[in-house]
Enzyme design. Structure first.
Site, PDB file in Angstrom:
ATOM      1  NE  ARG A 143      -4.294  -1.378   0.108  1.00 27.45           N
ATOM      2  CZ  ARG A 143      -4.447  -2.427  -0.720  1.00 27.45           C
ATOM      3  NH1 ARG A 143      -3.506  -2.752  -1.564  1.00 27.45           N
ATOM      4  NH2 ARG A 143      -5.576  -3.122  -0.695  1.00 27.45           N
TER       5      ARG A 143
ATOM      6  CG  HIS B 178      -3.147  -1.184  -6.873  1.00 19.99           C
ATOM      7  ND1 HIS B 178      -3.527  -0.475  -5.766  1.00 19.99           N
ATOM      8  CD2 HIS B 178      -3.206  -2.495  -6.492  1.00 19.99           C
ATOM      9  CE1 HIS B 178      -3.818  -1.304  -4.768  1.00 19.99           C
ATOM     10  NE2 HIS B 178      -3.626  -2.542  -5.199  1.00 19.99           N
TER      11      HIS B 178
HETATM   12  P1  NDP Z   1      -1.347 -10.275   5.650  1.00 11.68           P
HETATM   13  O1  NDP Z   1      -2.329  -9.560   6.500  1.00 11.68           O
HETATM   14  O2  NDP Z   1      -1.597 -11.705   5.325  1.00 11.68           O
HETATM   15  O3  NDP Z   1       0.114 -10.205   6.308  1.00 11.68           O
HETATM   16  C1  NDP Z   1       0.584  -9.066   6.924  1.00 11.68           C
HETATM   17  C2  NDP Z   1       2.005  -9.291   7.396  1.00 11.68           C
HETATM   18  O4  NDP Z   1       2.482  -8.071   7.970  1.00 11.68           O
HETATM   19  C3  NDP Z   1       2.124 -10.370   8.464  1.00 11.68           C
HETATM   20  O5  NDP Z   1       3.291 -11.118   8.296  1.00 11.68           O
HETATM   21  C4  NDP Z   1       2.185  -9.558   9.748  1.00 11.68           C
HETATM   22  O6  NDP Z   1       2.893 -10.192  10.795  1.00 11.68           O
HETATM   23  C5  NDP Z   1       2.958  -8.344   9.280  1.00 11.68           C
HETATM   24  N1  NDP Z   1       2.690  -7.212  10.176  1.00 11.68           N
HETATM   25  C6  NDP Z   1       1.510  -6.650  10.505  1.00 11.68           C
HETATM   26  N2  NDP Z   1       1.680  -5.672  11.409  1.00 11.68           N
HETATM   27  C7  NDP Z   1       3.005  -5.632  11.685  1.00 11.68           C
HETATM   28  C8  NDP Z   1       3.811  -4.845  12.543  1.00 11.68           C
HETATM   29  N3  NDP Z   1       3.288  -3.896  13.315  1.00 11.68           N
HETATM   30  N4  NDP Z   1       5.141  -5.085  12.565  1.00 11.68           N
HETATM   31  C9  NDP Z   1       5.688  -6.046  11.783  1.00 11.68           C
HETATM   32  N5  NDP Z   1       4.985  -6.820  10.934  1.00 11.68           N
HETATM   33  C10 NDP Z   1       3.658  -6.610  10.896  1.00 11.68           C
HETATM   34  O7  NDP Z   1      -1.198  -9.419   4.307  1.00 11.68           O
HETATM   35  P2  NDP Z   1      -1.044  -9.971   2.806  1.00 11.68           P
HETATM   36  O8  NDP Z   1       0.210 -10.757   2.721  1.00 11.68           O
HETATM   37  O9  NDP Z   1      -2.296 -10.587   2.354  1.00 11.68           O
HETATM   38  O10 NDP Z   1      -0.920  -8.597   1.998  1.00 11.68           O
HETATM   39  C11 NDP Z   1       0.253  -7.829   2.042  1.00 11.68           C
HETATM   40  C12 NDP Z   1       0.021  -6.477   1.397  1.00 11.68           C
HETATM   41  O11 NDP Z   1      -0.229  -6.621   0.006  1.00 11.68           O
HETATM   42  C13 NDP Z   1      -1.170  -5.679   1.944  1.00 11.68           C
HETATM   43  O12 NDP Z   1      -0.771  -4.328   2.092  1.00 11.68           O
HETATM   44  C14 NDP Z   1      -2.181  -5.734   0.828  1.00 11.68           C
HETATM   45  O13 NDP Z   1      -3.022  -4.613   0.856  1.00 11.68           O
HETATM   46  C15 NDP Z   1      -1.272  -5.738  -0.376  1.00 11.68           C
HETATM   47  N6  NDP Z   1      -1.847  -6.203  -1.622  1.00 11.68           N
HETATM   48  C16 NDP Z   1      -1.447  -5.580  -2.781  1.00 11.68           C
HETATM   49  C17 NDP Z   1      -1.898  -6.003  -4.008  1.00 11.68           C
HETATM   50  C18 NDP Z   1      -1.408  -5.378  -5.259  1.00 11.68           C
HETATM   51  O14 NDP Z   1      -1.909  -5.711  -6.329  1.00 11.68           O
HETATM   52  N7  NDP Z   1      -0.433  -4.501  -5.198  1.00 11.68           N
HETATM   53  C19 NDP Z   1      -2.850  -7.123  -4.119  1.00 11.68           C
HETATM   54  C20 NDP Z   1      -3.169  -7.743  -2.865  1.00 11.68           C
HETATM   55  C21 NDP Z   1      -2.686  -7.284  -1.656  1.00 11.68           C
HETATM   56  P3  NDP Z   1       2.366 -11.563  11.480  1.00 11.68           P
HETATM   57  O15 NDP Z   1       2.522 -12.617  10.401  1.00 11.68           O
HETATM   58  O16 NDP Z   1       3.280 -11.781  12.598  1.00 11.68           O
HETATM   59  O17 NDP Z   1       0.921 -11.320  11.837  1.00 11.68           O
END
Ligand code: NDP
Length: 311
Positions: A226, A274
């Site tokens: 994002r 995107h």
């Molecule tokens: P998830 O919610 O599955 O994973 C999020 C990850 O971020 C987890 O590993 C989590 O840790 C980590 N995280 C969250 N908060 C923190 C923090 N405070 N400190 C450190 N690590 C943190 O997300 P996705 O993998 O599904 O998606 C990733 C991104 O991709 C999102 O921003 C989504 O919007 C974006 N996206 C972009 C697309 C595009 O076309 N460009 C398409 C689809 C998604 P933990 O595992 O420990 O919970």
């Protein structure tokens, strides 16, 4: 007696494709497309992308809201949510597509392709001796549904990979870091940094001037998550000095990226609109249907997200 129906709302997704995909999985599902919702008290499930304000409160028997995408920031950041369960899409097609984008963007830098793109424009044969992939250190920030498979794929190709997440992870070939100190180590130690972080209140602007300065000189940055996890002004400044040598950006604070945005003028930035990963209804419908079956049995949906946590 009221019926059990699903309401679909999206200005961008194909309602017909979703109806076909979901009713193939659940033939008894009453699939209604807003505004043709019939009796609002029939609605148990909502499958939505950025519905208008007040949308959820219209349905007194709503139990589950499924976001038509993986990123839930636009949904969970709203102030008109109702106390129901929330879930997101997650399908193998979306994961594979994101991995392909990350592998492409990392490999483009690892193999010095931007140097050759520029040399070609000058009509010059410029040789840069390739480096073994194991010598190239890549960080993946966010090891969730999309980040973990991307990190695993990069490690499988031979890159030296470290991931950063909230909780420690055990992923074959991927070193795990957590916490603020871990983030600082990861930024300082890696040449290519990939963001696959969710946009939560904690992570908004997490990559700013200080974080770009921590990266080694000549670092490459890839953002497929994002736009607002990055302080764009700080990134632009780092790209102008060359401290961050290159960036591949799929996401932006404002989309579409405005025509006068400085990113357009930077030769060291690759912009994609995107599309790093998209949802294919046929593949994603399986888990949406399974979540509805689970809700009918009183179980939690698949891929549940937590409004308090923001992802
Ligand atoms: P998830 O919610 O599955 O994973 C999020 C990850 O971020 C987890 O590993 C989590 O840790 C980590 N995280 C969250 N908060 C923190 C923090 N405070 N400190 C450190 N690590 C943190 O997300 P996705 O993998 O599904 O998606 C990733 C991104 O991709 C999102 O921003 C989504 O919007 C974006 N996206 C972009 C697309 C595009 O076309 N460009 C398409 C689809 C998604 P933990 O595992 O420990 O919970």
């Amino acid at each position: 007696m009221s019926r059990e129906a699903l309401v679909f709302y999206s200005p961008v997704d194909d309602a017909t494709a979703w109806r076909e995909a979901l009713t193939a999985e659940l033939p008894d599902l009453d699939f209604r497309v807003d505004p043709e919702v019939g009796d609002p008290s029939d609605i148990r499930y909502a499958l939505v992308w950025v519905p208008p304000r007040g949308f959820f409160a219209r349905f007194p028997n709503l139990q589950l809201v499924t976001n038509l995408g993986a990123g839930v920031d636009a949904l969970l950041g709203r102030d008109d949510l109702v106390p129901v369960k929330f879930s997101r899409l997650n399908d193998p097609g979306m994961t594979a597509m994101m991995t392909s984008y990350v592998v492409f963007a990392v490999t483009r830098y690892a193999r010095d392709i931007p140097v050759f793109e520029r040399a070609k424009r000058r009509g010059e044969w410029e040789y840069v001796h390739p480096r073994p992939l194991a010598d190239i250190k890549v960080a993946v920030l966010g090891l969730g549904e999309l980040g973990a498979p991307a990190a695993r794929a990069l490690a499988g190709m031979g890159y030296t990979v470290t991931g950063w997440s909230r909780s420690p992870k055990e992923i074959a070939g991927v070193a795990s870091e957590t916490g603020r100190a871990g983030l600082e180590r990861v930024l300082a130690d890696n040449e290519i940094i990939v963001s696959l972080l969710p946009l939560t209140p904690d992570l908004r602007g997490i990559l700013g001037a200080r974080e770009f300065a921590l990266m080694p000189k000549g670092a490459k940055f890839i953002n497929a998550s994002r736009g607002a996890v990055v302080d764009e002004a700080a990134l632009i400044a780092a790209l102008r000095t060359g401290h961050v040598a290159e960036a591949t950006l799929d996401v932006f604070e404002t989309e579409p990226l405005p025509p006068d945005h400085p990113f357009w003028t930077l030769d060291n930035v690759l912009i994609t609109p995107h599309l790093a990963s998209i949802t294919v209804p046929k593949l994603a419908a399986r888990d949406v249907a399974q979540s509805i079956r689970r809700m009918r049995q009183g179980l939690a949906p698949l891929h549940q997200v937590d409004p308090a946590r923001g992802y």
